[in-house]
Design a protein around this motif. Structure first.
Motif, PDB file in Angstrom:
ATOM      1  N   VAL A  18      -8.453   4.107   1.022  1.00  0.00           N
ATOM      2  CA  VAL A  18      -8.590   5.373   1.760  1.00  0.00           C
ATOM      3  C   VAL A  18      -9.331   6.417   0.914  1.00  0.00           C
ATOM      4  O   VAL A  18      -8.912   7.571   0.810  1.00  0.00           O
ATOM      5  N   GLN A  61       4.899   6.756   3.382  1.00  0.00           N
ATOM      6  CA  GLN A  61       3.698   6.913   2.549  1.00  0.00           C
ATOM      7  C   GLN A  61       3.258   8.382   2.494  1.00  0.00           C
ATOM      8  O   GLN A  61       2.241   8.759   3.086  1.00  0.00           O
ATOM      9  N   HIS A  84      -8.066  -7.780   5.140  1.00  0.00           N
ATOM     10  CA  HIS A  84      -6.652  -7.874   5.527  1.00  0.00           C
ATOM     11  C   HIS A  84      -6.266  -6.881   6.623  1.00  0.00           C
ATOM     12  O   HIS A  84      -5.098  -6.807   6.975  1.00  0.00           O
ATOM     13  N   ASP A  85      -7.209  -6.091   7.105  1.00  0.00           N
ATOM     14  CA  ASP A  85      -6.908  -5.082   8.127  1.00  0.00           C
ATOM     15  C   ASP A  85      -7.515  -5.392   9.484  1.00  0.00           C
ATOM     16  O   ASP A  85      -7.251  -4.666  10.449  1.00  0.00           O
ATOM     17  N   VAL A  95      -4.378   3.021  -4.994  1.00  0.00           N
ATOM     18  CA  VAL A  95      -3.984   3.690  -3.748  1.00  0.00           C
ATOM     19  C   VAL A  95      -3.701   5.165  -4.054  1.00  0.00           C
ATOM     20  O   VAL A  95      -2.550   5.550  -4.301  1.00  0.00           O
ATOM     21  N   GLU A 152     -13.209   2.334  -0.292  1.00  0.00           N
ATOM     22  CA  GLU A 152     -12.863   2.006   1.088  1.00  0.00           C
ATOM     23  C   GLU A 152     -12.986   3.333   1.838  1.00  0.00           C
ATOM     24  O   GLU A 152     -12.066   4.136   1.865  1.00  0.00           O
ATOM     25  N   TYR A 181       0.835  -1.208   0.000  1.00  0.00           N
ATOM     26  CA  TYR A 181       0.000   0.000   0.000  1.00  0.00           C
ATOM     27  C   TYR A 181       0.874   1.264   0.000  1.00  0.00           C
ATOM     28  O   TYR A 181       0.418   2.354   0.309  1.00  0.00           O
ATOM     29  N   ARG A 238     -10.818  -1.083  -6.371  1.00  0.00           N
ATOM     30  CA  ARG A 238     -11.110  -0.880  -4.959  1.00  0.00           C
ATOM     31  C   ARG A 238     -10.245   0.315  -4.582  1.00  0.00           C
ATOM     32  O   ARG A 238      -9.033   0.310  -4.796  1.00  0.00           O
ATOM     33  N   PHE A 298      -0.414   7.905   7.000  1.00  0.00           N
ATOM     34  CA  PHE A 298      -0.049   6.536   7.411  1.00  0.00           C
ATOM     35  C   PHE A 298       1.442   6.536   7.766  1.00  0.00           C
ATOM     36  O   PHE A 298       1.884   7.428   8.484  1.00  0.00           O
TER      37      PHE A 298
END
Ligand code: GLC
Length: 529
Positions: A217, A184, A336-337, A114, A275, A77, A214, A180
């Motif tokens: 954030v 990032q 996955h989070d 992303v 998301e 990510y 998808r 984050f």
């Protein structure tokens, strides 16, 4: 390499046009799905080789978590090049093969995008650092001088989701924003170059044939003008509870309107999935207005416990909110989070019952790899194998995300259980031999066969996913009962059996039914009646 095979797939399911309205979408976490080259890390060729498994499972589409070129500071990510595949996962040719073969099998492919931040190794960020304060290239990110006498304090009080300040100071004294990890940096979405670049990235993958994105954030891209202080600490506690100067700002919607125009340029119903952690289902619905995105993850459902009144309230609220914008509601239990729902809910019976409940609701459902095997969270990983950046933060999250990312077991009685030939990047528990695809296949009592049957029944009864409402039936305390046409679902969320007249003949049950009039503890039953 361009593929338009998706155009040939059916675009209508249920009662309204749009394959995505009632689709069951399976999340593949590429690191942990299947390893083709024995390096202990899953890859695209591994995914390609296992597509027939997903077809047989009965899902409609596959969402792939990021496989782009990345230093892996946050498991991919943190993207260094949005148009390149990380060598760890393979090549663009491999990605093309996954998309092509999925389409040949009638499966759609959704990739992860992303856009809130990139990697600190992205060419733009490296240039911005090189060119120094005042350079136009810094304007693509959020660079600011610090506060205090010599700029030694961060520009504002925002905290990173992974803990600590959301700002890092560079050698020349300026600070840059990262919601984050420090690796990032956040993009400045006011900048036209950022907007143009992402429309171009969308087209790159759409040209390659993907069926949608998808959007990571999705609620974070636009920051409040002037980057105002929040005025308090422990900001993590506010996430998803209120609009913040860096989350769920109204300006984000303008971006998705421009993206929708790009998606609509392509044939074959290409979709955007947000998301978006927002304070309410109503605010989530804003992302799904007819000229914006198609779906959003229902995190309100994911965070609801195994408790009938709470579930019913969330189901009603979700359906009511999405109905106002004509979007399908989505349902999700794991990803996955978060801690796997078998562990979160406290046991396999509840996990199985929750899966049947979710798959009976109108709209689209997300299945996270391994939940169809009934995998629990791995809670005893040694610290030295953990890779989640949040784990390493002193004041950050609990850092437990590695426990849901352990590579899945396919076959055999020794690790890595057919995941690959060379180990697995996170160790798999010894008990997982009994949970492998091979061990469960053909066993009618297994969770894998339960999911396969549920998806088969759902396909045979399109009314399960269709529509935007459920008709609640009277039910004892702790039990949910609802009708969808000639289909009835009953779910007992209590630890005790409950007497309830059988509403028809049994189609499927998550646990053994000794008497048709008694719904066992933590059990969901599908009825034709
Ligand atoms: C999303 C991803 C998560 C990642 C974060 C930063 O929440 O699901 O895994 O760490 O965004 O990109």
């Amino acid at each position: 390499m361009t593929q338009h095979l998706a155009d040939a797939l059916p675009t209508t399911t249920g009662t309204l046009p749009g394959w995505w309205r009632d689709a069951v979408i399976y999340q593949v976490y590429p690191r942990s799905f299947a390893d083709s080259n024995g390096d202990g890390m899953g890859d695209l060729e591994g995914i390609r080789s296992r597509l027939p498994y997903l077809k047989e499972l009965g899902v409609d589409a596959v969402w792939l978590s990021p496989f782009y070129a990345s230093p892996q500071a946050d498991a991919g990510y943190d993207v260094a090049d949005y148009r390149a595949i990380d060598p760890m996962f393979g090549t663009l040719h491999d990605a093309d093969a996954v998309i092509r073969e999925a389409h040949e099998l009638g499966l759609r492919i959704i990739v992860d995008l992303v856009p809130n931040h990139c990697s600190d190794q992205h060419e733009w960020f490296k240039q911005a650092l090189r060119e120094g304060p005042g350079s136009p290239l810094r304007e693509r990110f959020h660079f600011r001088p610090g506060q205090g006498e010599s700029g030694e304090l961060p520009p504002n009080d925002w905290e990173s989701i992974f803990g600590g300040p959301a700002w890092t100071r560079v050698a020349d004294g300026e600070w840059y924003l990262h919601l984050f990890a420090p690796e990032q940096p956040d993009f400045n979405w006011e900048h036209p170059a950022v907007q143009d670049e992402f429309r171009s990235v969308l087209r790159f993958w759409l040209d390659l044939g993907v069926d949608g994105f998808r959007i990571d954030v999705a609620h974070g891209l636009v920051k409040a003008p002037g980057l105002p202080d929040l005025g308090r600490d422990e900001q993590l506690k506010l996430l998803g509870n209120q609009v913040l100067p860096f989350f769920d700002q109204d300006g984000v919607h303008e971006i998705y309107r421009t993206w929708r125009k790009v998606l609509d340029e392509y044939a074959g119903d290409r979709i955007g999935v947000a998301e978006a952690w927002t304070p309410s289902a109503d605010r989530t619905a804003l992302y799904l207005r007819p000229d914006e995105l198609h779906q959003a993850f229902n995190f309100h459902y994911l965070t609801t416990g195994w408790d009938a009144p709470a579930l019913r309230a969330t189901i009603d609220e979700s359906l009511d909110s999405m109905r106002t914008v004509g979007a399908p509601t989505t349902w999700v239990l794991s990803n996955h989070d978060v801690v796997r729902h078998r562990t979160r809910f406290g046991g396999l019976d509840r996990a199985r019952a929750a899966a049947l409940l979710m798959l009976a609701l109108p709209g689209s459902a997300y299945v996270y790899q391994g939940e169809e095997l009934g995998l629990p969270e791995v809670t005893d990983l040694p610290d030295e194998v953990r890779q989640d950046p949040s784990f390493f933060k002193e004041n950050g999250q609990d850092g437990l995300r590695d426990g849901c990312r352990v590579p899945i077991p396919w076959s055999g009685d020794q690790a890595p259980y057919g995941f690959g030939t060379g180990g697995s990047w996170l160790p798999q528990p010894a008990e997982w031999a009994g949970l492998s695809v091979e061990a469960q296949t053909g066993d009618p009592a297994s969770t894998l066969e339960l999911y396969r049957s549920a998806l088969r029944v759902r396909r045979a009864h399109p009314q399960l996913g269709a529509g935007d409402a459920v008709e609640w039936l009277p039910a004892p305390e702790g039990v949910l009962a609802f009708r969808r046409g000639d289909f009835v679902c009953t779910a007992n969320t209590t630890g005790e059996p409950v007497r309830l007249p059988a509403p028809g003949t049994v189609l499927l049950t998550s646990g053994e039914l000794a008497e048709p009039d008694v719904l066992p503890a933590d059990t969901t039953v599908w009825w034709q009646g």
